[in-house]
Write an enzyme that holds these catalytic residues in place. Structure first.
Site, PDB file in Angstrom:
ATOM      1  N   LYS A  13       0.784  -1.043   0.031  1.00 48.97           N
ATOM      2  CA  LYS A  13       0.142  -0.112   0.196  1.00 48.97           C
ATOM      3  C   LYS A  13       0.792   1.230  -0.045  1.00 48.97           C
ATOM      4  CE  LYS A  13      -2.086  -0.911   3.907  1.00 48.97           C
ATOM      5  NZ  LYS A  13      -1.387  -2.436   4.284  1.00 48.97           N
ATOM      6  N   ARG A  87      -9.243   0.822   8.749  1.00 52.63           N
ATOM      7  CA  ARG A  87      -8.696  -0.597   9.165  1.00 52.63           C
ATOM      8  C   ARG A  87      -9.905  -1.357   9.655  1.00 52.63           C
ATOM      9  NH1 ARG A  87      -3.061   0.630   8.681  1.00 52.63           N
ATOM     10  NH2 ARG A  87      -1.611  -1.182   9.113  1.00 52.63           N
ATOM     11  N   ARG A 126      11.725  -6.451   4.807  1.00 52.68           N
ATOM     12  CA  ARG A 126      11.651  -5.004   4.522  1.00 52.68           C
ATOM     13  C   ARG A 126      12.256  -4.310   5.285  1.00 52.68           C
ATOM     14  NH1 ARG A 126       5.714  -2.400   4.681  1.00 52.68           N
ATOM     15  NH2 ARG A 126       5.841  -2.697   6.867  1.00 52.68           N
ATOM     16  N   ARG A 159      11.788  -1.967  10.832  1.00 54.70           N
ATOM     17  CA  ARG A 159      10.957  -1.197  11.698  1.00 54.70           C
ATOM     18  C   ARG A 159      10.750  -2.352  12.704  1.00 54.70           C
ATOM     19  NH1 ARG A 159       5.769   0.371   7.725  1.00 54.70           N
ATOM     20  NH2 ARG A 159       4.625  -0.649   9.520  1.00 54.70           N
ATOM     21  N   ARG A 170       0.336  -8.463  13.740  1.00 52.69           N
ATOM     22  CA  ARG A 170      -0.336  -7.424  12.658  1.00 52.69           C
ATOM     23  C   ARG A 170      -1.308  -8.173  11.740  1.00 52.69           C
ATOM     24  NH1 ARG A 170       4.426  -4.632  10.225  1.00 52.69           N
ATOM     25  NH2 ARG A 170       2.956  -3.455   9.105  1.00 52.69           N
TER      26      ARG A 170
HETATM   27  P1  AMP Z   1       1.199   0.808   8.682  1.00 52.30           P
HETATM   28  O1  AMP Z   1       2.399   1.393   8.386  1.00 52.30           O
HETATM   29  O2  AMP Z   1       0.148   1.281   7.797  1.00 52.30           O
HETATM   30  O3  AMP Z   1       1.322  -0.777   8.716  1.00 52.30           O
HETATM   31  O4  AMP Z   1       0.923   1.131  10.161  1.00 52.30           O
HETATM   32  C1  AMP Z   1       1.693   1.166  11.344  1.00 52.30           C
HETATM   33  C2  AMP Z   1       1.087   0.780  12.627  1.00 52.30           C
HETATM   34  O5  AMP Z   1       0.124   2.132  12.854  1.00 52.30           O
HETATM   35  C3  AMP Z   1      -0.071  -0.305  12.676  1.00 52.30           C
HETATM   36  O6  AMP Z   1       0.446  -1.473  12.868  1.00 52.30           O
HETATM   37  C4  AMP Z   1      -0.840   0.312  13.741  1.00 52.30           C
HETATM   38  O7  AMP Z   1      -0.438   0.363  14.962  1.00 52.30           O
HETATM   39  C5  AMP Z   1      -0.961   1.841  13.488  1.00 52.30           C
HETATM   40  N1  AMP Z   1      -2.063   2.252  12.562  1.00 52.30           N
HETATM   41  C6  AMP Z   1      -1.808   2.766  11.107  1.00 52.30           C
HETATM   42  N2  AMP Z   1      -3.230   3.109  10.574  1.00 52.30           N
HETATM   43  C7  AMP Z   1      -4.156   2.590  11.741  1.00 52.30           C
HETATM   44  C8  AMP Z   1      -5.434   2.595  11.604  1.00 52.30           C
HETATM   45  N3  AMP Z   1      -6.264   3.036  10.778  1.00 52.30           N
HETATM   46  N4  AMP Z   1      -6.040   1.858  12.903  1.00 52.30           N
HETATM   47  C9  AMP Z   1      -5.373   1.732  14.082  1.00 52.30           C
HETATM   48  N5  AMP Z   1      -4.128   1.654  13.955  1.00 52.30           N
HETATM   49  C10 AMP Z   1      -3.222   2.057  12.752  1.00 52.30           C
END
Ligand code: AMP
Length: 213
Positions: A13, A87, A126, A159, A170
């Protein structure tokens, strides 16, 4: 037209949104990036988000929705690509309300489809630049040996939430909370599915076609 790009962690994404943003001149609204910036900056939002994100858990809806509401207002009508939000179904309902309140709409919800075993490989390999966010992968796009980002000179790191045990959490959070959004958007006539496997450029071509570009 505003677009949502969603799918499991590791579906691509972030990479694809960044490419679309460049191609289409839209704004990129990534809650993951916003949380990471807040965590890096040590803000109150960051301190709260850190408790969840480092364990691979979702940040509570109330915090996340508030953040998105603020950002959508800041964009003042510029079209945007949502990446990583919504999400959960309550977040999707909140988004619908927010868009309506601001006289906006969602043109398409694009699901990036990638099988589970490939997601795990993508996430464990990654690496990201801690400064500009540029993404590398140990197998397909290895970072420089000295871990200095070739785009900005920042440090390339793994990360914390890309460690294997956190990835498991996750992916479970995705199955329980985010996977139901496919039916949510399908039933509203907004869902488009795009094959997220293979080369980055190939996925991008399919994505552009799905979006009519
Ligand atoms: P991502 O980079 O999109 O995988 O997001 C990293 C982390 O940010 C996720 O594992 C969540 O802890 C938090 N996060 C990002 N977007 C959301 C969301 N829409 N709702 C809740 N937590 C989020």
């Amino acid at each position: 037209m505003n677009i949502l790009l969603f799918g499991p962690p590791g579906a691509g994404k972030g990479t694809q949104s960044a490419m679309l943003v460049e191609k289409l001149g839209m704004a990129h609204l990534s809650t993951g990036d916003l949380f990471r910036a807040a965590i890096k900056g040590g803000t109150p939002l960051g301190l709260e988000a850190k408790k969840y994100s480092e364990q691979g858990k979702l940040v509570p809806d109330s915090i996340t929705i508030g953040l998105v509401e603020e950002k959508i207002k800041d964009l003042k009508g510029v079209s945007f690509i949502l990446d990583g939000f919504p999400r959960t179904v309550p977040q999707a309902d909140a988004l619908a309300g927010l868009l309506e309140k601001n006289g906006l709409n969602l043109g398409q919800a694009v699901f990036l489809s990638v099988p589970f075993d490939l997601l795990f490989r993508r996430l464990t390999g990654r690496r990201v630049c801690s400064n500009c966010g540029n993404t590398y992968h140990l197998e397909t796009a290895p970072p420089p040996a000295n871990s200095v980002c070739e785009k900005c000179g920042g440090t390339v790191v793994q990360r914390k939430d890309d460690m294997p045990d956190v990835i498991k959490t996750r992916l479970e959070a995705y199955e329980a909370n985010t996977a139901p959004l496919k039916d949510y958007y399908r039933s509203r006539g907004l869902l488009t599915e795009v094959d997220g496997t293979g080369e980055v450029q190939g996925v991008f071509e399919r994505l552009k076609t799905a979006l009519g570009h």
